[in-house]
Design an enzyme around this catalytic site. Sequence first.
Site, PDB file in Angstrom:
ATOM      1  N   ARG A  14       0.969  -1.231  -0.023  1.00 26.96           N
ATOM      2  CA  ARG A  14       0.115  -0.041  -0.045  1.00 26.96           C
ATOM      3  C   ARG A  14       0.806   1.291   0.041  1.00 26.96           C
ATOM      4  NH1 ARG A  14      -4.213  -3.157   3.353  1.00 26.96           N
ATOM      5  NH2 ARG A  14      -3.048  -3.238   5.116  1.00 26.96           N
ATOM      6  N   PHE A  57     -11.591  -5.373  -5.463  1.00 30.00           N
ATOM      7  CA  PHE A  57     -11.482  -6.285  -4.284  1.00 30.00           C
ATOM      8  C   PHE A  57     -11.003  -5.387  -3.100  1.00 30.00           C
ATOM      9  CE2 PHE A  57     -10.660  -8.510  -8.134  1.00 30.00           C
ATOM     10  CZ  PHE A  57     -11.441  -9.482  -8.029  1.00 30.00           C
ATOM     11  N   ASP A  86     -15.933  -3.824  -4.610  1.00 33.02           N
ATOM     12  CA  ASP A  86     -16.050  -4.902  -3.552  1.00 33.02           C
ATOM     13  C   ASP A  86     -17.322  -5.687  -3.945  1.00 33.02           C
ATOM     14  OD1 ASP A  86     -13.921  -6.265  -1.473  1.00 33.02           O
ATOM     15  OD2 ASP A  86     -15.905  -7.178  -1.315  1.00 33.02           O
ATOM     16  N   SER A  87     -17.454  -6.901  -3.863  1.00 32.44           N
ATOM     17  CA  SER A  87     -18.935  -7.296  -4.084  1.00 32.44           C
ATOM     18  C   SER A  87     -19.744  -7.685  -2.920  1.00 32.44           C
ATOM     19  CB  SER A  87     -18.697  -8.968  -4.730  1.00 32.44           C
ATOM     20  OG  SER A  87     -17.825  -9.663  -3.755  1.00 32.44           O
ATOM     21  N   ALA A 111     -20.592  -1.513  -4.563  1.00 37.31           N
ATOM     22  CA  ALA A 111     -20.682  -2.911  -4.265  1.00 37.31           C
ATOM     23  C   ALA A 111     -21.130  -3.682  -5.583  1.00 37.31           C
ATOM     24  CB  ALA A 111     -21.597  -2.987  -3.205  1.00 37.31           C
ATOM     25  N   ASP A 139      -6.540  -7.372  -6.210  1.00 30.93           N
ATOM     26  CA  ASP A 139      -6.023  -7.993  -5.161  1.00 30.93           C
ATOM     27  C   ASP A 139      -7.337  -9.197  -4.675  1.00 30.93           C
ATOM     28  OD1 ASP A 139      -4.695  -8.970  -2.748  1.00 30.93           O
ATOM     29  OD2 ASP A 139      -5.138  -7.371  -1.585  1.00 30.93           O
ATOM     30  N   CYS A 145      -3.113 -14.320  -3.481  1.00 30.22           N
ATOM     31  CA  CYS A 145      -2.598 -14.574  -2.139  1.00 30.22           C
ATOM     32  C   CYS A 145      -2.790 -16.078  -1.873  1.00 30.22           C
ATOM     33  CB  CYS A 145      -3.618 -13.836  -0.910  1.00 30.22           C
ATOM     34  SG  CYS A 145      -5.084 -14.070  -1.129  1.00 30.22           S
TER      35      CYS A 145
HETATM   36  N1  SAH Z   1      -7.299  -5.353  -1.052  1.00 31.66           N
HETATM   37  C1  SAH Z   1      -7.948  -5.838   0.189  1.00 31.66           C
HETATM   38  C2  SAH Z   1      -8.022  -7.165   0.710  1.00 31.66           C
HETATM   39  C3  SAH Z   1      -8.893  -7.815  -0.434  1.00 31.66           C
HETATM   40  S1  SAH Z   1      -9.737  -9.352   0.215  1.00 31.66           S
HETATM   41  C4  SAH Z   1      -7.090  -5.199   1.421  1.00 31.66           C
HETATM   42  O1  SAH Z   1      -5.856  -4.450   0.827  1.00 31.66           O
HETATM   43  O2  SAH Z   1      -7.521  -5.015   2.618  1.00 31.66           O
HETATM   44  C5  SAH Z   1     -10.811  -9.988  -1.026  1.00 31.66           C
HETATM   45  C6  SAH Z   1     -11.933  -9.190  -1.136  1.00 31.66           C
HETATM   46  O3  SAH Z   1     -12.566  -9.541  -2.635  1.00 31.66           O
HETATM   47  C7  SAH Z   1     -12.952  -9.500  -0.100  1.00 31.66           C
HETATM   48  O4  SAH Z   1     -13.191  -8.296   0.684  1.00 31.66           O
HETATM   49  C8  SAH Z   1     -14.107  -9.915  -0.912  1.00 31.66           C
HETATM   50  O5  SAH Z   1     -15.513  -9.568  -0.478  1.00 31.66           O
HETATM   51  C9  SAH Z   1     -13.827  -9.580  -2.197  1.00 31.66           C
HETATM   52  N2  SAH Z   1     -14.452 -10.147  -3.338  1.00 31.66           N
HETATM   53  C10 SAH Z   1     -14.523 -11.551  -3.588  1.00 31.66           C
HETATM   54  N3  SAH Z   1     -15.128 -11.980  -4.906  1.00 31.66           N
HETATM   55  C11 SAH Z   1     -15.247 -10.667  -5.376  1.00 31.66           C
HETATM   56  C12 SAH Z   1     -15.761 -10.610  -6.565  1.00 31.66           C
HETATM   57  N4  SAH Z   1     -16.181 -11.427  -7.612  1.00 31.66           N
HETATM   58  N5  SAH Z   1     -15.900  -9.304  -7.073  1.00 31.66           N
HETATM   59  C13 SAH Z   1     -15.570  -8.373  -6.173  1.00 31.66           C
HETATM   60  N6  SAH Z   1     -15.010  -8.493  -5.080  1.00 31.66           N
HETATM   61  C14 SAH Z   1     -14.990  -9.863  -4.580  1.00 31.66           C
END
Ligand code: SAH
Length: 395
Positions: free
Chosen positions: A211, A227, A249-250, A279, A299, A339
């Site tokens: 970050r 994400f 994020d979903s 969302a 991510d 990850c």
């Molecule tokens: N980048 C973040 C961590 C990501 S964790 C950080 O730095 O804190 C992964 C995230 O992806 C979760 O919040 C989850 O809700 C989201 N996610 C999972 N599948 C998804 C999709 N198809 N579309 C959008 N978001 C999604």
Amino acid sequence: MYTIYLKRHKEESLRRFHPWVFSGAIDHADGHPEEGDVVRVATHDGHCLGYGHCQIGSIAVRMLTFREEAIDEAFFVSRLREAWALRQALGLTNRTDHGIFRLVHGEGDRLPGLVIDVYGRTAVMQAHSVGFHLCRHTLAQALVRATEGQIEAVYYKSETTLPYKADLQQENGFIIGHSDDHTALENGLRFQIDWLKGQKTGFFVDQRDNRSLLEHYAKGRRVLNMFCYTGGFSVYALRGGARLVHSVDSSAKAIELTRRNVDLNFADTDTAQRHEAYAEDAFRFLEQAGSDYDLIVLDPPAFAKHKDALRHAIKGYTRLNAIAFRKIQPGGILFTFSCSQAVSKEQFRLAIFTAAAMSGRHVRILHQLHQPADHPVNIYHPEGEYLKGLVVEVE
Ligand code: SAH
């Protein structure tokens, strides 16, 4: 205490300090140890190799020590002091502008099955083994002792991490002290930490350094943070002077957290006006997005939780990145991560290579990223390496 005897010649990996005993390596036990018991592990002819937590499954014992020593509060105090000393050496402790770091990273801190994240004066402790669940109170006391009072409250959060078959009726909650302040500082930025219901220990501590790197690239750019979860990358991008930041994020809960974190840092300023959160499904959003972004963060959650899901996962990374390569502005920068522990650095890089080739654009690797030093990798346990990322520039 029971002793587990290994088959002949099955002690080699333990002599190299690999922390797991697989069930296939076991000859017999001198009784019936239960899941969570501390057991002695010995060669077939009785020579002691160390002590560990017994568990059910293909990993039968997770080793705590390779010496003759008691597994008691003093043992935990000593391991936790070592862990604290490392974070001190990394410059993560005793800072007024920063209170978030990982104190215990399982095998990387020679405490396999345990995770402890620190948020100011509160620690969030997560047991991934029944052994650590059973000694959680001793551990929490050891933590307060080892940190000489710098940790005042210990929150236990193992509801989702313990083997469900163990049926321990575990609860999340404070086991030492209490704190109503659910915010903590990372490099001077304030974040709300959802210990209660949040993913992992409530925050993705492992992306801190990445970050910070993004902040340096953000000035004047149009940023898309896919994400986003708690909006970590978005908040750094805003401080870095991004022209606009869109977070996706979903999960509606994640979007709420992202908005709250932007407000915590920039409420009533022009900076907050430069942020929007959506969302929505990431794939759909990217497909429909215009080509205005010149800094994109991808991510996603672990696409492969197990080796079996590997092929499918690699396709997922390729598809996602291919859309980003297609959409990003000329001269754009892409921060892309995986990850999934099951996906190797080479496999991930190949997926990004394929995605880049599909877009027919020139791409240069600027940085090769990984988990930060407070998530150390035990050299005898390469399985502990999980986070990888690439920062690339697209012509
Ligand atoms: N980048 C973040 C961590 C990501 S964790 C950080 O730095 O804190 C992964 C995230 O992806 C979760 O919040 C989850 O809700 C989201 N996610 C999972 N599948 C998804 C999709 N198809 N579309 C959008 N978001 C999604």
